[in-house]
Write a protein that holds these residues in place. Structure first.
Motif, mmCIF file in Angstrom:
data_model
loop_
_atom_site.group_PDB
_atom_site.id
_atom_site.type_symbol
_atom_site.label_atom_id
_atom_site.label_comp_id
_atom_site.label_asym_id
_atom_site.label_seq_id
_atom_site.Cartn_x
_atom_site.Cartn_y
_atom_site.Cartn_z
ATOM 1 N N GLY A 51 62.034 -55.714 49.253
ATOM 2 C CA GLY A 51 62.443 -54.598 48.403
ATOM 3 C C GLY A 51 61.348 -53.605 48.047
ATOM 4 O O GLY A 51 61.617 -52.604 47.379
ATOM 5 N N GLU A 52 60.111 -53.874 48.487
ATOM 6 C CA GLU A 52 59.020 -52.940 48.147
ATOM 7 C C GLU A 52 58.422 -52.313 49.391
ATOM 8 O O GLU A 52 58.310 -52.961 50.424
ATOM 9 N N ARG A 53 58.009 -51.066 49.259
ATOM 10 C CA ARG A 53 57.424 -50.377 50.414
ATOM 11 C C ARG A 53 56.068 -50.958 50.774
ATOM 12 O O ARG A 53 55.211 -51.141 49.908
ATOM 13 N N ILE A 54 55.885 -51.258 52.063
ATOM 14 C CA ILE A 54 54.605 -51.837 52.498
ATOM 15 C C ILE A 54 53.952 -51.052 53.622
ATOM 16 O O ILE A 54 52.885 -51.445 54.105
ATOM 17 N N ASP A 55 54.596 -49.979 54.103
ATOM 18 C CA ASP A 55 53.984 -49.256 55.231
ATOM 19 C C ASP A 55 52.623 -48.721 54.811
ATOM 20 O O ASP A 55 52.452 -48.185 53.717
ATOM 21 N N GLY A 56 51.644 -48.933 55.699
ATOM 22 C CA GLY A 56 50.282 -48.479 55.423
ATOM 23 C C GLY A 56 49.466 -49.468 54.590
ATOM 24 O O GLY A 56 48.292 -49.229 54.337
ATOM 25 N N HIS A 57 50.070 -50.598 54.171
ATOM 26 C CA HIS A 57 49.300 -51.583 53.397
ATOM 27 C C HIS A 57 48.375 -52.386 54.310
ATOM 28 O O HIS A 57 48.624 -52.535 55.496
ATOM 29 N N GLU A 58 47.323 -52.949 53.716
ATOM 30 C CA GLU A 58 46.367 -53.753 54.478
ATOM 31 C C GLU A 58 46.991 -55.097 54.871
ATOM 32 O O GLU A 58 47.707 -55.709 54.072
ATOM 33 N N PRO A 59 46.683 -55.580 56.100
ATOM 34 C CA PRO A 59 47.241 -56.870 56.532
ATOM 35 C C PRO A 59 46.992 -58.016 55.541
ATOM 36 O O PRO A 59 47.904 -58.782 55.248
ATOM 37 N N ASP A 60 45.770 -58.121 55.003
ATOM 38 C CA ASP A 60 45.461 -59.246 54.100
ATOM 39 C C ASP A 60 46.358 -59.252 52.872
ATOM 40 O O ASP A 60 46.788 -60.301 52.397
ATOM 41 N N SER A 61 46.625 -58.070 52.330
ATOM 42 C CA SER A 61 47.446 -58.015 51.125
ATOM 43 C C SER A 61 48.885 -58.421 51.467
ATOM 44 O O SER A 61 49.586 -59.003 50.644
ATOM 45 N N LEU A 62 49.300 -58.170 52.707
ATOM 46 C CA LEU A 62 50.654 -58.570 53.105
ATOM 47 C C LEU A 62 50.736 -60.082 53.320
ATOM 48 O O LEU A 62 51.751 -60.699 53.014
ATOM 49 N N SER A 87 70.672 -60.329 51.207
ATOM 50 C CA SER A 87 69.729 -59.205 51.132
ATOM 51 C C SER A 87 68.764 -59.245 52.322
ATOM 52 O O SER A 87 68.528 -60.297 52.919
ATOM 53 N N ASN A 88 68.220 -58.085 52.622
ATOM 54 C CA ASN A 88 67.261 -58.003 53.722
ATOM 55 C C ASN A 88 65.865 -58.267 53.203
ATOM 56 O O ASN A 88 65.417 -57.617 52.267
ATOM 57 N N ILE A 89 65.168 -59.212 53.828
ATOM 58 C CA ILE A 89 63.772 -59.440 53.446
ATOM 59 C C ILE A 89 62.907 -58.334 54.040
ATOM 60 O O ILE A 89 61.901 -57.932 53.460
ATOM 61 N N LEU A 90 63.356 -57.802 55.192
ATOM 62 C CA LEU A 90 62.607 -56.722 55.852
ATOM 63 C C LEU A 90 63.575 -55.612 56.264
ATOM 64 O O LEU A 90 64.632 -55.879 56.835
ATOM 65 N N ASP A 91 63.187 -54.403 55.961
ATOM 66 C CA ASP A 91 63.960 -53.218 56.309
ATOM 67 C C ASP A 91 63.017 -52.191 56.916
ATOM 68 O O ASP A 91 62.088 -51.746 56.243
ATOM 69 N N VAL A 92 63.219 -51.876 58.153
ATOM 70 C CA VAL A 92 62.350 -50.919 58.839
ATOM 71 C C VAL A 92 63.190 -49.696 59.170
ATOM 72 O O VAL A 92 64.267 -49.829 59.757
ATOM 73 N N ARG A 93 62.725 -48.513 58.759
ATOM 74 C CA ARG A 93 63.547 -47.321 58.982
ATOM 75 C C ARG A 93 62.764 -46.209 59.680
ATOM 76 O O ARG A 93 61.734 -45.756 59.174
ATOM 77 N N ASN A 94 63.282 -45.827 60.832
ATOM 78 C CA ASN A 94 62.767 -44.650 61.550
ATOM 79 C C ASN A 94 61.277 -44.668 61.815
ATOM 80 O O ASN A 94 60.608 -43.647 61.645
ATOM 81 N N LEU A 95 60.797 -45.814 62.235
ATOM 82 C CA LEU A 95 59.359 -45.977 62.433
ATOM 83 C C LEU A 95 58.866 -45.246 63.680
ATOM 84 O O LEU A 95 59.446 -45.364 64.759
ATOM 85 N N GLU A 96 57.783 -44.493 63.497
ATOM 86 C CA GLU A 96 57.115 -43.853 64.645
ATOM 87 C C GLU A 96 55.644 -44.250 64.618
ATOM 88 O O GLU A 96 54.959 -44.010 63.629
ATOM 89 N N THR A 97 55.180 -44.868 65.701
ATOM 90 C CA THR A 97 53.775 -45.267 65.793
ATOM 91 C C THR A 97 53.177 -44.711 67.080
ATOM 92 O O THR A 97 53.802 -44.783 68.137
ATOM 93 N N PHE A 98 52.003 -44.152 66.967
ATOM 94 C CA PHE A 98 51.308 -43.536 68.110
ATOM 95 C C PHE A 98 50.016 -44.279 68.419
ATOM 96 O O PHE A 98 49.377 -44.834 67.528
ATOM 97 N N TYR A 99 49.616 -44.253 69.707
ATOM 98 C CA TYR A 99 48.237 -44.561 70.095
ATOM 99 C C TYR A 99 47.667 -43.229 70.571
ATOM 100 O O TYR A 99 47.996 -42.808 71.694
ATOM 101 N N GLY A 100 46.903 -42.563 69.759
ATOM 102 C CA GLY A 100 46.475 -41.208 70.132
ATOM 103 C C GLY A 100 47.715 -40.363 70.389
ATOM 104 O O GLY A 100 48.612 -40.302 69.550
ATOM 105 N N PRO A 101 47.791 -39.752 71.573
ATOM 106 C CA PRO A 101 48.955 -38.912 71.876
ATOM 107 C C PRO A 101 50.169 -39.711 72.358
ATOM 108 O O PRO A 101 51.250 -39.163 72.510
#
Ligand code: ATP
Length: 239
Positions: A65-76, A2-16
């Motif tokens: 297996g659980e969604r973590i995008d947008g979670h706080e670093p400390d909780s991760l 199983s995958n411990i981490l699964d990242v799908r179609n991530l888009e991250t911006f710094y401003g524009p």
């Protein structure tokens, strides 16, 4: 597997500025996976987005297996995801032992924390010798060891390592990567490794991705990547 981490179609911006342009990666439990790429490719941005320091505009991240995008670093960190950032960010005015204690800030199990401190000292004996020395006075290699040691103190199941080889002599790089491999095999820590040093990263990892200007351009088992003409020419410096 199983995958411990699964990242799908991530888009991250710094401003524009669009730094990640739809990145998907998988990290199987127990493996070492590396992300290669030139300066500015987006490697650090990917690590920061996975560890919660940056929020993605689009895409999803699954950890265990659980969604973590947008979670706080400390909780991760509490859930077992440790990020060892680029540039050995130790607390320079604290001692080695105090830096390690900071790495365990989410934990209340004192006896276990003491045992893990000894475990870190077993992997990095030089840190034990210098346990009372202020971290700012350590050499670059020792600070990198402390940075990894501090990451281990949260008992991670997945550790993100951002350029552990940066600025170190070839001998120290070999030493640190040997320890990374041992941590993976002996402690069962899954590792996602970002590197500009393709040679050592491909020797260390099971699987690799190549990131170019925010996109994954190539992926495969590291033995296949080491045989690829493009990798040899552009990342290993021989054709
Ligand atoms: P390096 O090896 O230099 O760390 P990298 O592959 O980790 O490179 P990133 O640091 O993730 O690359 O940068 C990806 C892109 O995002 C680059 O074009 C960079 O200029 C841009 N970028 C990074 N940080 C910021 C920021 N704070 N503000 C604006 N743009 C940024």
């Amino acid at each position: 597997m199983s995958n411990i981490l699964d990242v799908r179609n991530l888009e991250t911006f710094y401003g524009p500025v669009m730094a990640l342009r739809g990145v998907s990666i998988e990290v199987p439990e127990g493996q070492i996976v590396t992300i290669l790429g030139a300066n500015g490719a987006g490697k650090t941005t990917l690590m920061k987005t996975v560890s919660g320091a940056l929020a993605p505009q689009k895409g999803v991240i699954y950890f265990q297996g659980e969604r973590i995008d947008g979670h706080e670093p400390d909780s991760l960190v509490t859930r077992g995801l440790a990020h060892v950032p680029e540039g050995r960010e130790v607390f320079p005015f604290l001692s080695v032992a105090e830096n390690l204690a900071m790495g365990a800030f989410t934990r209340r199990d004192k006896a276990e924390v003491a045992r893990d401190t000894e475990m870190v000292y077993d992997y990095f004996p030089v840190l034990k010798e210098r346990r009372d020395q202020t971290a700012g006075t350590l050499s670059g290699g020792q600070q990198q060891m402390l940075s990894i040691g501090r990451g281990l103190m949260s008992r991670p199941s997945l550790m993100l390592l951002d350029e552990p080889s940066l600025g170190l002599s070839p001998l120290l790089v070999q030493e640190i990567f040997a320890i990374i491999r041992r941590l993976n095999k002996e402690q069962g820590v899954t590792i996602l490794l970002v590197e500009q040093n393709a040679q050592v990263a491909l020797q260390c990892a099971d699987y690799g991705y190549v990131l170019e200007i925010g996109r994954i351009m190539m992926a495969g088992p590291t033995d296949k990547l080491l045989d690829s003409d493009d990798i040899r020419e552009f990342y290993l410096g021989h054709g």
